[in-house]
Write a protein that holds these residues in place. Structure first.
Motif, PDB file in Angstrom:
ATOM      1  N   PRO A 172       5.913   0.515  -1.374  1.00 13.59           N
ATOM      2  CA  PRO A 172       6.748  -0.453  -0.664  1.00 13.59           C
ATOM      3  C   PRO A 172       5.909  -1.951  -0.530  1.00 13.59           C
ATOM      4  O   PRO A 172       4.727  -1.902  -0.220  1.00 13.59           O
ATOM      5  CB  PRO A 172       7.097  -0.120   0.672  1.00 13.59           C
ATOM      6  N   ASP A 174       3.123   4.195   0.986  1.00 13.68           N
ATOM      7  CA  ASP A 174       3.694   4.535   2.126  1.00 13.68           C
ATOM      8  C   ASP A 174       3.661   3.257   2.978  1.00 13.68           C
ATOM      9  O   ASP A 174       3.980   3.706   4.261  1.00 13.68           O
ATOM     10  CB  ASP A 174       3.215   5.824   2.907  1.00 13.68           C
ATOM     11  N   ALA A 175       3.565   2.155   2.812  1.00 18.28           N
ATOM     12  CA  ALA A 175       4.004   1.066   3.637  1.00 18.28           C
ATOM     13  C   ALA A 175       5.320   1.071   4.314  1.00 18.28           C
ATOM     14  O   ALA A 175       6.126   1.469   3.536  1.00 18.28           O
ATOM     15  CB  ALA A 175       3.614  -0.277   3.024  1.00 18.28           C
ATOM     16  N   ASN A 176       5.274   0.870   5.567  1.00 17.58           N
ATOM     17  CA  ASN A 176       6.791   1.175   6.192  1.00 17.58           C
ATOM     18  C   ASN A 176       7.073  -0.152   7.047  1.00 17.58           C
ATOM     19  O   ASN A 176       6.314  -1.011   7.323  1.00 17.58           O
ATOM     20  CB  ASN A 176       6.792   2.488   6.714  1.00 17.58           C
ATOM     21  N   GLU A 219       0.809  -1.157   0.035  1.00 15.27           N
ATOM     22  CA  GLU A 219      -0.050   0.074  -0.050  1.00 15.27           C
ATOM     23  C   GLU A 219       0.795   1.239   0.083  1.00 15.27           C
ATOM     24  O   GLU A 219       1.917   1.365   0.256  1.00 15.27           O
ATOM     25  CB  GLU A 219      -0.978  -0.069   1.174  1.00 15.27           C
TER      26      GLU A 219
END
Lengths: 552, 488
Positions: free
Chosen positions: B449, B381-383, B379
């Motif tokens: 990411p 800005d997956a972090n 998704e």
């Protein structure tokens, strides 16, 4: 993955500061190694393949000094410019073209140093060298020979020398045929008629790479100055390994002196100039949710990097031995490790998605309702079980390199595995009724195709076709389907007691009573009934039926 | 006092009638029922039983003949004064005659005169005795009536003459104990008590009048076992539920895969040790799988020099033929990358729980085939914090209280981590995870990411089930499955 053994006292000595064993054991895994075991003062550490620079106690100590805050940032070893040369002859180009070399002066050859040097050489041979294929390292007593050195290809019988650990001279053919290292590694040279050799000014043999060094330059506790050569077919691997092993000796107090390599091109090795990676600060901040740039810089220094800040970018100077940095993302990981994995807060994803799964719950419920036990078996099998004992023919997926004859194909039916389970349960009470829902693989137009089947068997003193028909009918009924049958010729079943399961003119499976010979082949003594149904077809016909009902 | 069944009561009454001592077969009840009642009474301390081994005799075929026709010595001497033995032999057979003469001589019923021929002469005693019933015959008649009160000497003779066979029999006697006497002295009433409730009793209304016997609720009941899911499936179903509840969609893939999708697309260099013949099962049939040349070319560039990914790549010469080799998938990450390649637009949360294959010898902790729990969050800005968060959420839902993460390495993720859970005071490694490298995502147009993980199923199953041998899971012992409680 390679495992190195580190002596606690030696490690503390290299760290230059006392650190309790318990703290070490707690912190080491957080740099990215695994503790395999600890026995007395010996710590066995598993090193991940991306960090060959930690394949020795010296490398582990170097990383720990940064990580524990004993030293900060990029480690710089004093390097002296080349005083000696090594000449590369053109004729080596097609055999083992690359060589890098270094002189390490004033090394104190303690017991620990020698052991660590030998160990890490072996570990590097495996990890970077792919068992000496890509690169191999030779370590020599520099004072036994006289520069300049020559790297070239020679006729195997042209040269004779005493190989390491032996007393008599041998030519290169003799070494390959008689010396244990020759026998172990001769496959690397089998394509060639000429072999690589490294000679000194006077024609003394230092090394016959990648096979064996000469006895003349063997390293022992009296050695003061070391000459290292790394040869190979991968320039990167050669130069990286040279940097790594030279840096280990520098950790032991040795002074690195570069060597001038003179071939088609001129090269000064080892090259310790730092690798520079530019990374956008935002890239790190977004991926790691660390908002403080200072914290990022600190974290990188804790991982042995130096950092310059300009505008929105970081210019990261990484040590030459960090061969794992391919992309800015590798810098991101070092920030994360330096920061400490344990310190990151936990967040949950934000996006809205709908969940779904392929549960076979309804089918399981049906089978359990019928009193069946679910079993799970391996899909790897063998022709003896699948075809000979089950008296079937087949065209299975075959494995090129099976680990045992027992697992050489992928099964095409669940039934032989189920019969094997019955065989293993001969000592247990009857009746036994078991099923499995699992994948089978078959060929369709030359392509391997997969489908999900349910297979079931029942063994009892009194069971037969009629009971099996009742069971299959019950399963279909639960899925809203009516059983139609057609005579089916299946070699594992008694003739006239096997039926194809027909739904809407489509064959979705079969069932019946097994042949006594098949029962005997699996060393069973009671009648066995069996069925196998294509689960996806069962489900799709069932759904079709239900949606038809909706429309009416 | 505990409840007594009618049978128990009946046995106690019989004992009372017989001075507290009786042989079970003397009671006018089925022997099994008597012994059952005796066993229950014994467990209540009201009776004792003793067992003695006694001798019994059985009449043989020979004995039956004696009973029917009389003793042979009587038969041959009947109506005889003096007779040539040869004549007798012709009449009765040589064998019978010689045995009979033997016995008759021993008893003094006759003598033998030897002239040219042998003659048998009956004595006065003989004349008298053959008219009477002999003790052997009397004994046989008694034995036929199961009366074994017979002189030992006669028994010996009959055994020698093979007219009877000796048999050992257990004789049981039931005694009333002191406690039993107390009970019977108080008087035992047999009322009509209902044991099994029948449809007849319900329909007729008889139940209104009768008394229902109290059962000993502590008495043993036979074990029955319901059909059951295999524990591994129970675990898989639980994991499926957890991921689908968290918004994940399940995906599936194939056992037979190409090196390209299984390895190359995931930036695993072609000389990586995991790609050795030592570690991966390659297929002889099919040996190759077609891959789009353009796609191979794109990935080749990523390996060789990073392509358009911003990486320097592995810097070696990529072998395009190697990419087409067929293998048995070594991880389910191949399902994920195939899914992402076909669905490059975020968001996506998918998972799979499927089998993978590694070239391992079978032992207590290794199988060549096992399951992986695979999943991704893709998704905007997956972090890294989300990766920790989702894994912690999953293992918490699985019931683990302490979970920790430490750095690890996989060729296709960066940063990478390892997940450990605390189980009985020890940290146990359960899986690996990370964020897909740009070298993996960019070639497929994946722009955000991808947080990915591959977790072990069997190891978790082993700790939850308390198994120390992984083979138990795949070589189902039915007794084990029958006894195993469900995974709650």
């Amino acid at each position: 993955m390679p495992v190195i053994t580190v002596d606690y006292k030696d490690l503390i000595n290299l760290l230059g500061k006392h650190i309790d064993m318990s703290i070490l054991l707690d912190r080491l895994p957080m740099i990215g190694v695994s503790i395999e075991r600890v026995e007395n003062e010996e710590i066995s550490i598993e090193v991940f393949p991306n960090r060959p620079d930690m394949l020795s106690v010296e490398g582990v100590a170097r990383a720990l000094r940064n990580f524990l805050g004993i030293e900060e940032g990029l480690k710089i070893y004093p390097i002296s410019p080349p005083k000696i040369s090594l000449y590369v002859k053109d004729n080596i180009e097609k055999i083992r073209p690359y060589i890098g070399s270094a002189v390490i002066k004033n090394v104190k050859m303690t017991h620990e140093t020698i052991k660590s040097l030998m160990d890490c050489q072996e570990k590097l041979h495996f990890s970077i060298g792919k068992d000496r294929k890509k690169m191999a390292i030779g370590v020599h007593d520099f004072d036994k020979v006289e520069p300049p050195f020559y790297y070239k290809a020679v006729e195997p019988k042209e040269i004779k020398f005493v190989p390491l650990g032996k007393e008599e001279e041998m030519n290169l053919i003799e070494i390959l045929n008689k010396h244990e290292k020759g026998i172990a590694y001769r496959h690397l040279l089998e394509k060639y008629t000429e072999y690589p050799i490294i000679l000194d000014k006077n024609g003394n043999v230092l090394s016959f790479p990648p096979i064996i060094n000469g006895e003349l330059t063997a390293v022992n506790q009296y050695t003061k100055n070391i000459f290292i050569e790394v040869t190979g077919i991968d320039k990167n691997a050669v130069l990286s390994a040279l940097v790594i092993i030279s840096s280990f000796l520098a950790e032991r107090g040795g002074q690195i002196e570069q060597v001038e390599i003179i071939g088609k091109e001129k090269l000064i090795t080892p090259d310790f100039s730092p690798k520079i990676t530019e990374v956008e600060t935002d890239y790190i901040k977004k991926l790691l949710k660390i908002n403080n740039t200072e914290e990022i810089v600190k974290s990188l220094k804790r991982m042995g990097h130096n950092v310059e800040l300009f505008n929105d970018k970081l210019k990261v100077y990484s040590p030459a031995w960090r061969i794992d940095i391919l992309h800015p993302i590798d810098i991101v990981e070092d920030v994360a490790i330096g920061y400490g994995y344990e310190k990151f807060e936990e967040m949950l994803p934000i996006s809205m998605t709908f969940g779904s799964s392929f549960s076979f719950q309804k089918l399981h419920e049906t089978m359990i309702g019928l009193g069946f036990y679910e079993v799970i078996t391996l899909s790897l099998s063998n022709p003896d079980k699948e075809f000979k004992k089950f008296e079937m023919e087949g065209n299975p997926v075959e494995i090129k390199n099976p680990i045992s004859t027992e697992h050489s194909i992928v099964r095409q039916s669940l039934l032989p595995s189920l019969l094997e389970i019955l065989n293993k349960n001969r000592h247990n009470e009857l009746p036994q009724q078991i099923y499995e829902i699992g994948n089978i693989v078959y060929f369709d137009g030359g392509k391997a195709k997969q489908k999900i089947m349910i297979g079931g068997v029942k063994i009892d003193a009194k069971t037969g076709f009629t009971e099996c028909k009742s069971i299959v009918e019950a399963i279909l009924r639960n899925f809203g389907l009516q059983l139609n049958v057609k005579e089916c010729k299946h070699k594992a079943f008694i003739e006239g007691r096997c039926a194809a399961i027909i739904v809407d003119k489509n064959e979705i499976g079969y069932f019946g009573e097994l042949k006594p010979s098949v029962i005997c082949n699996f060393e069973l003594e009671y009648p066995v009934i069996a069925f196998e149904i294509d689960v996806n077809k069962l489900f799709s016909f069932s759904q079709q039926k239900q949606s038809n009902q909706q429309e009416q | 006092m505990e409840a007594l069944s009618p049978l128990e009561k009946k046995l106690l009454i019989e004992l009372q009638k017989n001075d507290g001592k009786i042989k079970p077969e003397k009671i006018d009840m089925e022997l099994v029922k008597v012994m059952n009642a005796a066993a229950w009474l014994q467990s209540k301390g009201l009776v004792k039983t003793s067992e003695n081994i006694i001798k019994e005799y059985e009449i043989t075929e020979e004995g039956e003949k004696f009973l029917k026709e009389g003793l042979p010595e009587k038969r041959i001497l009947k109506d005889v004064e003096k007779i040539e033995i040869e004549t007798l032999e012709k009449k009765f057979g040589k064998k019978d005659v010689s045995i009979s003469i033997g016995w008759a001589l021993r008893k003094g019923w006759c003598r033998i005169e030897k002239n040219e021929k042998n003659y048998l002469i009956i004595t006065e005693k003989g004349k008298e005795e053959i008219k009477k019933k002999q003790p052997e015959e009397e004994a046989l008649e008694k034995i036929a009536k199961k009366d074994f009160n017979i002189d030992e000497k006669i028994i010996k003779v009959l055994k020698r003459r093979e007219a009877i066979k000796e048999k050992e029999k257990v004789e049981r006697i039931i005694y009333l104990t002191d406690k039993g006497w107390e009970i019977v002295k108080k008087g035992i009433k047999i009322e009509e008590e209902i044991s099994q409730l029948t449809p007849e009793i319900i329909r007729s209304g008889k139940w209104k009048k009768v008394k229902f016997r109290k059962y000993d609720i502590k008495a043993f009941a036979p074990s029955i076992y319901p059909g059951k899911l295999h524990p591994l499936t129970q675990l898989i179903e639980k994991i499926r539920r957890i991921f689908s509840e968290m918004g994940f969609k399940e995906i599936r893939g194939s056992y037979v895969e190409s090196c390209f999708w299984n390895m190359d697309a995931l930036f695993i260099p072609q000389d990586h040790p995991a790609r050795d013949m030592q570690d991966t099962f390659y297929c002889k049939k099919p040996d190759k799988i077609d891959i789009d040349d353009e796609l191979i070319e794109k990935i080749a560039r990523v390996h060789e020099n990073g392509g358009m990914t911003g990486s320097i790549g592995w810097r070696y010469k990529f072998n395009k033929e190697e990419a087409k080799k067929a293998l048995l998938r070594t991880h389910t990450t191949v399902n994920t990358i195939r899914y992402l390649a076909n669905n490059p637009v975020p968001p996506a949360k998918v998972f799979s729980i499927e089998r993978v294959f590694r070239r391992e010898n079978i032992d207590s902790t290794h199988l060549p085939e096992f399951h992986q729990i695979e999943g991704i969050v893709y998704e905007k800005d997956a972090n890294f914090c989300m990766l920790k968060g989702i894994l912690k959420e999953f293992y918490t839902r699985m019931g683990f209280k302490k979970i920790r993460f430490r750095p690890s390495y996989f060729p296709y993720t960066e940063p990478s981590l390892e997940i450990e859970v605390e189980w009985q005071g020890k940290w146990i490694e359960l899986g690996g995870a990370g964020i897909f490298r740009p070298e993996v995502t960019i070639p497929f147009g994946i722009k955000e990411p991808v947080l990915a993980w591959g977790l072990g199923l069997e190891r978790m199953a082993m700790i939850l089930l308390g198994l120390n041998d992984i083979r138990m899971l795949y070589f189902s012992d039915l007794k084990w499955l029958r006894e195993l409680p469900l995974l709650i």
